[in-house]
Design an enzyme around this catalytic site. Sequence first.
Site, mmCIF file in Angstrom:
data_model
loop_
_atom_site.group_PDB
_atom_site.id
_atom_site.type_symbol
_atom_site.label_atom_id
_atom_site.label_comp_id
_atom_site.label_asym_id
_atom_site.label_seq_id
_atom_site.Cartn_x
_atom_site.Cartn_y
_atom_site.Cartn_z
ATOM 1 N N ARG A 1 -8.073 3.741 7.770
ATOM 2 C CA ARG A 1 -7.731 4.897 6.939
ATOM 3 C C ARG A 1 -8.905 5.495 6.187
ATOM 4 N NH1 ARG A 1 -3.529 1.338 6.079
ATOM 5 N NH2 ARG A 1 -1.930 1.767 7.638
ATOM 6 N N GLY B 1 -1.330 -8.254 7.184
ATOM 7 C CA GLY B 1 -0.976 -9.393 8.021
ATOM 8 C C GLY B 1 0.254 -10.139 7.577
ATOM 9 N N GLU C 1 3.335 -9.712 8.152
ATOM 10 C CA GLU C 1 4.315 -9.950 9.222
ATOM 11 C C GLU C 1 3.966 -11.160 10.076
ATOM 12 O OE1 GLU C 1 5.548 -6.430 7.557
ATOM 13 O OE2 GLU C 1 3.523 -6.833 8.272
ATOM 14 N N THR D 1 0.438 -8.664 0.808
ATOM 15 C CA THR D 1 -0.882 -8.120 1.134
ATOM 16 C C THR D 1 -1.099 -6.755 0.474
ATOM 17 O OG1 THR D 1 0.085 -7.375 3.221
ATOM 18 C CG2 THR D 1 -1.239 -9.384 3.272
ATOM 19 N N ASP E 1 11.279 -5.581 3.908
ATOM 20 C CA ASP E 1 9.968 -4.982 4.172
ATOM 21 C C ASP E 1 9.750 -3.740 3.310
ATOM 22 O OD1 ASP E 1 7.451 -4.612 5.299
ATOM 23 O OD2 ASP E 1 8.202 -3.502 7.019
ATOM 24 N N TRP F 1 2.631 5.011 4.673
ATOM 25 C CA TRP F 1 1.284 5.060 4.090
ATOM 26 C C TRP F 1 0.774 6.480 3.903
ATOM 27 C CZ3 TRP F 1 -2.304 7.835 6.661
ATOM 28 C CH2 TRP F 1 -2.026 8.117 8.013
ATOM 29 N N ILE G 1 2.747 2.803 13.708
ATOM 30 C CA ILE G 1 3.898 1.977 14.051
ATOM 31 C C ILE G 1 5.078 2.783 14.568
ATOM 32 C CG2 ILE G 1 4.741 1.960 11.675
ATOM 33 C CD1 ILE G 1 5.086 -0.819 14.362
ATOM 34 N N MET H 1 -4.895 -6.431 24.843
ATOM 35 C CA MET H 1 -3.723 -7.186 25.296
ATOM 36 C C MET H 1 -4.098 -8.666 25.334
ATOM 37 S SD MET H 1 -0.632 -7.324 26.189
ATOM 38 C CE MET H 1 0.251 -8.795 26.709
#
Length: 706
Positions: free
Chosen positions: A137, A197, A199, A256, A321, A411, A562, A672
């Site tokens: 960001r 982090g 999650e 966090t 959340d 955000w 997301i 991946m």
Amino acid sequence: MKKAGLILAGALALGLAGCNGDAQGSSKDGVTGALITAADGKEWLTYGRDYSEQRYSPLTGIGTGNVADLGLAWFADLDTARGQEATPLVIDGKIFTSTAWSKVKAYDARSGELLWDYDPEVPGEWGAYGCCDVVNRGLAAWGDKLFLGTFDGRLVALDRDTGEVAWSRETTDRTKPYTITGAPRVIDGKVLIGNGGAEYGVRGYITAYDANSGDQLWRFYTVPGDPQEEAAEPDYLAKARETWNGEFWKLGGGGTVWDAMAYDPDLDLLYIGVGNGSPWNQSYRSPGGGDNLYLSSIVALKPETGEYVWHYQTTPGETWDFTATQHIMLADLEMDGQQRKVLMQAPKNGYFYVIDRETGELISANNYVPQNWTTGIDMATGRPIENPEARYDKTGKPFVSMPGAGGGHSWHPMAFNPVEGLVYIPAIEAGFPYVPEKDWKPDTARGFNVGVDMGAGAMPPDAAIRQATADSTKGALIAWDPVKQEERWRVQYPGPWNGGLLATAGGLLFQGTAAGNFVAYDAHDGKELWSFPAQTGIVAPPITYELDGEQYVAVLAGWGGIWTLAPGGILSERSGPVRNISRLLVFKLGANGELPPAPPLDRMPLDPPPFRGTKEQVTLGGYNYGRYCGQCHGDAAIGSTVLPDLRRSAVLDNADSWQMIVHDGALADNGMASFAPSIGKEKIEAIRQYVIFRANEDKKLGGLGS
């Protein structure tokens, strides 16, 4: 006559100049606190333009009367085709921006000439630790340096003229799934950086480093840790420990500090936003409940030492959340005939808060989007009055919450216009089904550690329910009166995940949209005055600056994040399938530049191999897909246009190739990573069979998410 709620003009921007003993000087001589505090709008020196984070520019060269003449001055193609969320900085005629994968680029702000670039070479496999895309960001500036937080947890200082590394520090434990996506801030030579982090099972904190040497100065933890390691626990953490139960530290705890910060130089207070619990489901995180301080809180600190001053918790006992890491802004408002120094936030839980920033006292709160998890806020205690059904962690029953885990606001930065007395919110209206997972076990390797059955939604609902869900998922630009705590006007969007905001003294409000337009609105009534087709979704916030008497407006374009990845395919039913074409776009009056023709949106046909698996494989594969794959490859295997849609994968009919990628990590350099540490070959094959099954089902329906 002043209207109610009007900020004292320039109170934060000008009245605090010279704080901390800095001479104002010039950015050519180095960025200082005085320059940031007294920013005149010609440059953009810090993430929110100044320490108050209002994202309001005093520039008037572009206004309601001439914005129709705005044109493309120049653009720069980026080399990262992922979400672009950064706020560029403009210093001494140069524009500096970070991009996806934590890269940095410097351009001549007049011409767009690339001056230098920097790649921290984040390992591709670290992408598997990000809940929400490999985004960044923005940067911070101090003296002659720029500061970057990298996705894999480093803080890097760069020479502003050359891009050479001055120093680099590991800010996280690299054996744990920490990430950094937020922009640093600098206060009196102290570089402040948080991390993400939660999650995946980590403990949150914010750290201060010396801008010159990189030495660590202090660290503030937001939740208690292992009591065996906390012999000299500070008072604020000892008090927080009383609000937790069980062996929560073994699951990380969360909290966090991954985005919002603001600073009041007059009070010398730093304000940070604290994130969600780890895991989300409080019955696993803290059996027996408790407020779980300082999750989902705004915390005031002394920036010199990291000393705790006060906190306000927006969501006690967080289990949805509902982070409080969303944009924090400071203003001086006239309320009930009295000038108040306030802090404002619209966090995920759907409420807009006005808080006394000296004391942490709640002044007012009201929901800015529809919500059903409470019946209101108890103003005597400042606590939400919870709907008992919302406590899925206690009832053991599913609950569809408004807002959902995506929040009423994420955000994307808000903006404040002191003339209108309005805060502009890039809002989201979307629910989320919280299905408590029985016998949940944490996975510290690759798992999405939330304690909610992410596989419960692996099978999409029938067409009627799906349409109703899509119809109730919306986005909006809301003009909010923070004094009256009510909506003044709105621009309704068909889908969520529209961009951050910029307000200007020219009476304008700039925002990019999920549908791929960059728009200028009248800040008074929301009337659209100008629009530019950007060829891609815009989620980043714009900035503005002035050179040689000309005002420019700049924005990073590039679809991602997301909402793009997880519900990405379903989201396309609302805003349309949007490609990623990552660019920096810069505009000024009278310019007539053009973008090259947009390339076609080429997608592999939805033509899967026949399903030959078993019902048991679909069930097993659906659960594991939801926990390990969905956050990147889409809910119910309906992929986005940013990362591969697995229903269309060329290796879907090749079990060996599938195993090489998912189990062996053949594409780790591309992001991946191998999932062998978490799931074995049998479960990986079940995921393949599940995706084949889903692809065939959607082909029958005519290609959902196509």
